[in-house]
Design an enzyme around this catalytic site. Structure first.
Site, mmCIF file in Angstrom:
data_model
loop_
_atom_site.group_PDB
_atom_site.id
_atom_site.type_symbol
_atom_site.label_atom_id
_atom_site.label_comp_id
_atom_site.label_asym_id
_atom_site.label_seq_id
_atom_site.Cartn_x
_atom_site.Cartn_y
_atom_site.Cartn_z
ATOM 1 N N ASN A 43 -14.231 19.704 26.694
ATOM 2 C CA ASN A 43 -13.227 18.722 26.298
ATOM 3 C C ASN A 43 -13.544 17.374 26.937
ATOM 4 O OD1 ASN A 43 -12.503 20.168 28.682
ATOM 5 N ND2 ASN A 43 -10.369 19.524 28.519
ATOM 6 N N GLU A 45 -11.567 13.919 27.510
ATOM 7 C CA GLU A 45 -10.259 13.254 27.416
ATOM 8 C C GLU A 45 -10.414 11.741 27.376
ATOM 9 O OE1 GLU A 45 -7.788 14.980 30.504
ATOM 10 O OE2 GLU A 45 -7.588 16.822 29.308
ATOM 11 N N CYS A 54 -11.318 18.168 21.879
ATOM 12 C CA CYS A 54 -11.341 19.504 22.486
ATOM 13 C C CYS A 54 -12.776 20.040 22.568
ATOM 14 C CB CYS A 54 -10.529 20.486 21.649
ATOM 15 S SG CYS A 54 -8.765 20.171 21.627
ATOM 16 N N GLU A 56 -13.984 22.875 21.561
ATOM 17 C CA GLU A 56 -14.446 23.528 20.329
ATOM 18 C C GLU A 56 -15.007 22.505 19.342
ATOM 19 O OE1 GLU A 56 -11.570 23.830 21.890
ATOM 20 O OE2 GLU A 56 -10.507 25.666 21.365
ATOM 21 N N CYS A 86 -6.454 24.958 19.550
ATOM 22 C CA CYS A 86 -5.369 24.173 18.949
ATOM 23 C C CYS A 86 -5.525 24.174 17.423
ATOM 24 C CB CYS A 86 -5.359 22.754 19.503
ATOM 25 S SG CYS A 86 -6.603 21.677 18.777
ATOM 26 N N CYS A 89 -8.576 22.274 15.974
ATOM 27 C CA CYS A 89 -9.847 23.002 16.146
ATOM 28 C C CYS A 89 -9.938 24.183 15.182
ATOM 29 C CB CYS A 89 -9.999 23.470 17.591
ATOM 30 S SG CYS A 89 -10.330 22.084 18.704
HETATM 31 N N1 THU Z 1 -8.186 21.729 24.901
HETATM 32 C C1 THU Z 1 -9.384 22.170 24.429
HETATM 33 O O1 THU Z 1 -10.447 21.654 24.800
HETATM 34 N N2 THU Z 1 -9.377 23.195 23.541
HETATM 35 C C2 THU Z 1 -8.260 23.805 23.096
HETATM 36 O O2 THU Z 1 -8.343 24.678 22.241
HETATM 37 C C3 THU Z 1 -6.948 23.430 23.610
HETATM 38 C C4 THU Z 1 -6.908 22.250 24.493
HETATM 39 C C5 THU Z 1 -8.179 20.641 25.882
HETATM 40 C C6 THU Z 1 -7.660 19.337 25.374
HETATM 41 C C7 THU Z 1 -7.200 18.671 26.654
HETATM 42 O O3 THU Z 1 -8.300 17.999 27.226
HETATM 43 C C8 THU Z 1 -6.811 19.813 27.558
HETATM 44 O O4 THU Z 1 -7.358 20.980 26.976
HETATM 45 C C9 THU Z 1 -5.312 19.979 27.729
HETATM 46 O O5 THU Z 1 -4.686 20.071 26.504
#
Ligand code: THU
Length: 128
Positions: A43, A45, A54, A56, A86, A89
């Protein structure tokens, strides 16, 4: 090593690269293509929050941008419970791997085996 074990191992390593100063929640992912290639992602941010990508989607976009057009398996790794992808994704995974196998894994070794089809039944598809 079983292919799903290998994917979990690669996703675990990718998780170390996560850029998550806002949530502190590091996620790693790995996708397998039909020709045996593995692409990983974490991920990433952003200060504006909504631009966060994310793990994925990072892995899928890396695969597609390197010429892959199909994904046959996916692993996602995070701390705590095995991380359910999520909605965004799920839709992106359904685009390239509607029948892909999925393993969701916690850093402590807990695993859930599922599939893209189970995670997003009746996914939207564009038909011209
Ligand atoms: N996140 C992912 O990388 N994959 C997911 O399937 C759910 C959430 C990340 C996004 C964000 O950087 C952190 O998790 C908190 O939501």
């Amino acid at each position: 090593m079983d292919k799903m074990d290998e994917l979990v191992s690669r996703a675990t390593a990718a998780r170390e690269k996560a850029y998550c100063p806002y949530s502190g929640f590091a996620v790693g992912a790995a996708v397998l293509t039909p020709d045996g290639r593995i692409f990983t992602g974490c991920n990433v941010e952003n200060a504006s929050y909504g631009l966060t990508n994310c793990a994925e989607r990072t892995a899928v976009f890396k695969a597609i941008s390197e010429g892959a057009r199909e994904i046959v398996a996916v692993a996602v790794v995070a701390e705590g419970e095995p991380p359910p992808p999520c909605g965004a994704c799920r839709q992106v995974l359904a685009e390239f791997g509607p029948r892909a196998e999925v393993v969701l894994a916690s850093t402590t070794g807990e695993r859930i085996r599922t599939s893209v089809d189970s995670l997003l039944p009746a996914a939207f598809r564009f038909k011209k």
